[in-house]
Design a protein around this motif. Structure first.
Motif, PDB file in Angstrom:
ATOM      1  N   GLU A 210       0.802  -1.221   0.000  1.00 27.88           N
ATOM      2  CA  GLU A 210       0.000   0.000   0.000  1.00 27.88           C
ATOM      3  C   GLU A 210       0.838   1.276   0.000  1.00 27.88           C
ATOM      4  O   GLU A 210       0.284   2.383  -0.079  1.00 27.88           O
ATOM      5  N   ALA A 211       2.153   1.156   0.075  1.00 25.31           N
ATOM      6  CA  ALA A 211       3.008   2.351  -0.030  1.00 25.31           C
ATOM      7  C   ALA A 211       2.729   3.042  -1.365  1.00 25.31           C
ATOM      8  O   ALA A 211       2.711   2.394  -2.418  1.00 25.31           O
ATOM      9  N   ASP A 212       2.503   4.342  -1.335  1.00 22.03           N
ATOM     10  CA  ASP A 212       2.024   5.058  -2.518  1.00 22.03           C
ATOM     11  C   ASP A 212       2.996   5.003  -3.692  1.00 22.03           C
ATOM     12  O   ASP A 212       2.587   4.867  -4.848  1.00 22.03           O
ATOM     13  N   THR A 213       4.292   5.144  -3.416  1.00 23.78           N
ATOM     14  CA  THR A 213       5.295   5.238  -4.468  1.00 23.78           C
ATOM     15  C   THR A 213       6.473   4.319  -4.148  1.00 23.78           C
ATOM     16  O   THR A 213       6.586   3.807  -3.026  1.00 23.78           O
ATOM     17  N   LEU A 214       7.357   4.148  -5.130  1.00 24.23           N
ATOM     18  CA  LEU A 214       8.572   3.380  -4.880  1.00 24.23           C
ATOM     19  C   LEU A 214       9.419   4.048  -3.790  1.00 24.23           C
ATOM     20  O   LEU A 214      10.056   3.369  -2.980  1.00 24.23           O
ATOM     21  N   THR A 215       9.438   5.363  -3.777  1.00 24.64           N
ATOM     22  CA  THR A 215      10.186   6.083  -2.747  1.00 24.64           C
ATOM     23  C   THR A 215       9.645   5.763  -1.363  1.00 24.64           C
ATOM     24  O   THR A 215      10.403   5.498  -0.422  1.00 24.64           O
ATOM     25  N   GLU A 216       8.325   5.779  -1.234  1.00 27.82           N
ATOM     26  CA  GLU A 216       7.703   5.436   0.045  1.00 27.82           C
ATOM     27  C   GLU A 216       7.943   3.968   0.387  1.00 27.82           C
ATOM     28  O   GLU A 216       8.159   3.608   1.543  1.00 27.82           O
TER      29      GLU A 216
END
Length: 238
Positions: A210-216
């Protein structure tokens, strides 16, 4: 480039019933999908998930997917499914799963299947719909995950720290890893492969999904590895 077979010739302009993986858009993704609930299993966009399929209802799911767009919804139940439970008492599901496309398929003589799913896009589970052939189906929404269909790179992260934490994590569990393969992975490929191979508990796998982006996702992954290290006596100094 074309492929000649007998009297037929197939080239890049031959009409396809399903789009190529790299050509899939939100419009190609269904509003309803057959579900394969798998506790403790994570499929991420662009990830590869091998599965052995032997239960009759999921054999039906695979057959129906192959006859259509080869898409299946992988989603975690809140608790492990007991095969001896009454089928009517289906476990509750998390709200977010991942659509996988069957990209490899082997049918065995005993009528079981070995398949590989390639992750396409996450989806939000909306509600159950009428089932077919014993497996669950659901209405889904993919509109919030358009970014999954594009290779949006992660922001720079501390790869050295991540791999050091990973080594401590695997060593503490006595797990062998082919480090030469991991070392050769590009950063973004690493952020797909590592969350899928690490044996995190189910809620932690869901947090990675569920992390929004690869960075997250990189931030969540580092946090989970550090937390696991501290629980095994390997806490890092602050």
């Amino acid at each position: 480039m074309g492929l000649a077979t007998g009297s037929h010739f197939f080239d890049d302009n031959t009409p396809r019933r399903v789009p190529r993986l790299g050509d899939i858009t939100l419009a190609d993704l269904p509003a309803e999908i057959g579900l394969f609930p798998l506790f403790g299993t994570l499929l991420l966009p662009r990830g590869k998930l091998p599965l052995n399929v032997f239960e009759p209802r999921y054999i039906g799911l695979i057959e129906d997917a192959l006859a259509d767009q080869r898409l299946i919804g992988i989603i975690q139940p809140f608790s492990e499914i007991d095969d001896d439970e009454d089928f009517a008492a289906e476990p509750h599901l998390f709200e977010v799963g991942c659509i996988g496309r069957i990209t490899s398929f082997v049918e065995r003589l005993d009528n079981t299947y070995a398949i590989t799913l390639t992750g396409i896009s996450r989806f939000r589970y909306l509600r159950e719909s009428e089932g077919a052939r014993g497996y669950r189906r659901a209405r889904i929404d993919v509109s919030a995950y358009a970014g999954d269909l594009n290779e949006i790179p992660s922001a720079p992260f501390d790869r050295k720290l991540l791999l050091e934490s990973l080594k401590e994590y695997f060593e503490s569990r006595g797990m062998g890893v082919r480090w030469e393969v991991i070392d050769q992975m590009a950063d973004d490929a690493l952020l797909v492969a590592l969350p899928m191979i690490c044996p995190f508990p189910s809620p932690e796998k869901q947090a990675l999904l569920e992390a929004d982006t690869l960075t997250e996702r990189a931030r969540v992954l580092q946090s989970l590895l550090d937390l696991s290290g501290s629980q095994h006596g390997g806490a890092r100094p602050v």
